[in-house]
Design an enzyme around this catalytic site. Structure first.
Site, PDB file in Angstrom:
ATOM      1  N   TYR A  94     -34.469  32.252  -9.683  1.00 20.57           N
ATOM      2  CA  TYR A  94     -34.255  32.857  -8.370  1.00 20.57           C
ATOM      3  C   TYR A  94     -35.583  33.355  -7.827  1.00 20.57           C
ATOM      4  O   TYR A  94     -36.547  33.572  -8.562  1.00 20.57           O
ATOM      5  CB  TYR A  94     -33.237  34.009  -8.435  1.00 20.57           C
ATOM      6  CG  TYR A  94     -33.717  35.216  -9.198  1.00 20.57           C
ATOM      7  CD1 TYR A  94     -34.323  36.284  -8.542  1.00 20.57           C
ATOM      8  CD2 TYR A  94     -33.569  35.297 -10.580  1.00 20.57           C
ATOM      9  CE1 TYR A  94     -34.765  37.390  -9.242  1.00 20.57           C
ATOM     10  CE2 TYR A  94     -34.007  36.395 -11.285  1.00 20.57           C
ATOM     11  CZ  TYR A  94     -34.608  37.449 -10.615  1.00 20.57           C
ATOM     12  OH  TYR A  94     -35.045  38.541 -11.312  1.00 20.57           O
ATOM     13  N   CYS A  95     -35.609  33.476  -6.508  1.00 16.35           N
ATOM     14  CA  CYS A  95     -36.754  34.073  -5.822  1.00 16.35           C
ATOM     15  C   CYS A  95     -36.198  35.119  -4.872  1.00 16.35           C
ATOM     16  O   CYS A  95     -35.157  35.718  -5.148  1.00 16.35           O
ATOM     17  CB  CYS A  95     -37.600  33.010  -5.123  1.00 16.35           C
ATOM     18  SG  CYS A  95     -36.738  32.086  -3.843  1.00 16.35           S
ATOM     19  N   ARG A  96     -36.840  35.342  -3.766  1.00 16.66           N
ATOM     20  CA  ARG A  96     -36.359  36.349  -2.820  1.00 16.66           C
ATOM     21  C   ARG A  96     -35.198  35.809  -1.984  1.00 16.66           C
ATOM     22  O   ARG A  96     -34.142  36.415  -1.936  1.00 16.66           O
ATOM     23  CB  ARG A  96     -37.499  36.828  -1.917  1.00 16.66           C
ATOM     24  CG  ARG A  96     -37.088  37.933  -0.966  1.00 16.66           C
ATOM     25  CD  ARG A  96     -38.266  38.469  -0.154  1.00 16.66           C
ATOM     26  NE  ARG A  96     -37.815  39.440   0.806  1.00 16.66           N
ATOM     27  CZ  ARG A  96     -37.227  39.137   1.968  1.00 16.66           C
ATOM     28  NH1 ARG A  96     -37.035  37.887   2.308  1.00 16.66           N
ATOM     29  NH2 ARG A  96     -36.841  40.086   2.792  1.00 16.66           N
TER      30      ARG A  96
ATOM     31  N   ILE B 176     -32.494  36.853  -4.607  1.00 21.87           N
ATOM     32  CA  ILE B 176     -32.098  38.216  -4.948  1.00 21.87           C
ATOM     33  C   ILE B 176     -31.559  38.959  -3.727  1.00 21.87           C
ATOM     34  O   ILE B 176     -30.753  39.877  -3.850  1.00 21.87           O
ATOM     35  CB  ILE B 176     -33.243  38.989  -5.637  1.00 21.87           C
ATOM     36  CG1 ILE B 176     -32.671  40.166  -6.411  1.00 21.87           C
ATOM     37  CG2 ILE B 176     -34.324  39.385  -4.643  1.00 21.87           C
ATOM     38  CD1 ILE B 176     -33.553  40.683  -7.512  1.00 21.87           C
TER      39      ILE B 176
END
Length: 147
Positions: free
Chosen positions: A106-108, A135
């Site tokens: 995952y990233c932002r 996230i």
């Protein structure tokens, strides 16, 4: 057709074309053909919770946060390791990982994850899942499971 209607049609067409070609602008785009048994997939936060709470029994399971170290320090999923997508060594760090392990990344918001998924597919990782919306979506779902 009046000038204003042409303009609206043009703007809509331009928006659709942009969404189709910008990396990370929408859904996961699998590059090329998947290998037999290979899974490269966007998942909802709820599905990510299922993976976290009941990881695959046939192998290891690793959560990778591909945001910057400062983003990772501010908050991250429990047990996640940080491999910075923007680091020059990003690809080399991925190359050092086991291709048979199941990964949840995952990233932002999902833009960096789209690039990471492409690289992981090219490197022939067999089971990679991405939290769609990153996230930000995880938190918006309040978080979807106990972490």
């Amino acid at each position: 057709m009046g000038r204003s209607r042409w303009y609206r049609v043009f703007v809509i067409a331009l928006g659709l074309a942009s969404a189709a070609v910008l990396p990370g602008a929408g859904c996961l785009e699998v590059v090329g053909t998947l290998l037999p048994g290979q899974t490269i997939e966007d998942v909802t936060p709820a599905k990510a919770c299922e993976l976290i709470q009941a990881p695959p029994v046939d192998g290891d399971f690793v959560i990778i946060d591909i945001r910057t170290p400062s983003e990772y320090e501010a908050e991250h999923l429990e047990g996640a390791v940080n491999i910075d997508y923007y680091a020059e060594s990003f690809r080399e760090e991925l190359e050092a990982l086991d291709r048979e392990t199941t990964y949840l990344i995952y990233c932002r918001t999902g833009r960096r994850a789209a690039g990471a998924l492409t690289i992981m597919q090219e490197l022939e990782f067999m089971h990679v899942y991405n939290i769609a919306g990153g996230i930000v979506r995880w938190n918006a779902d309040s978080p979807p499971c106990d972490q």
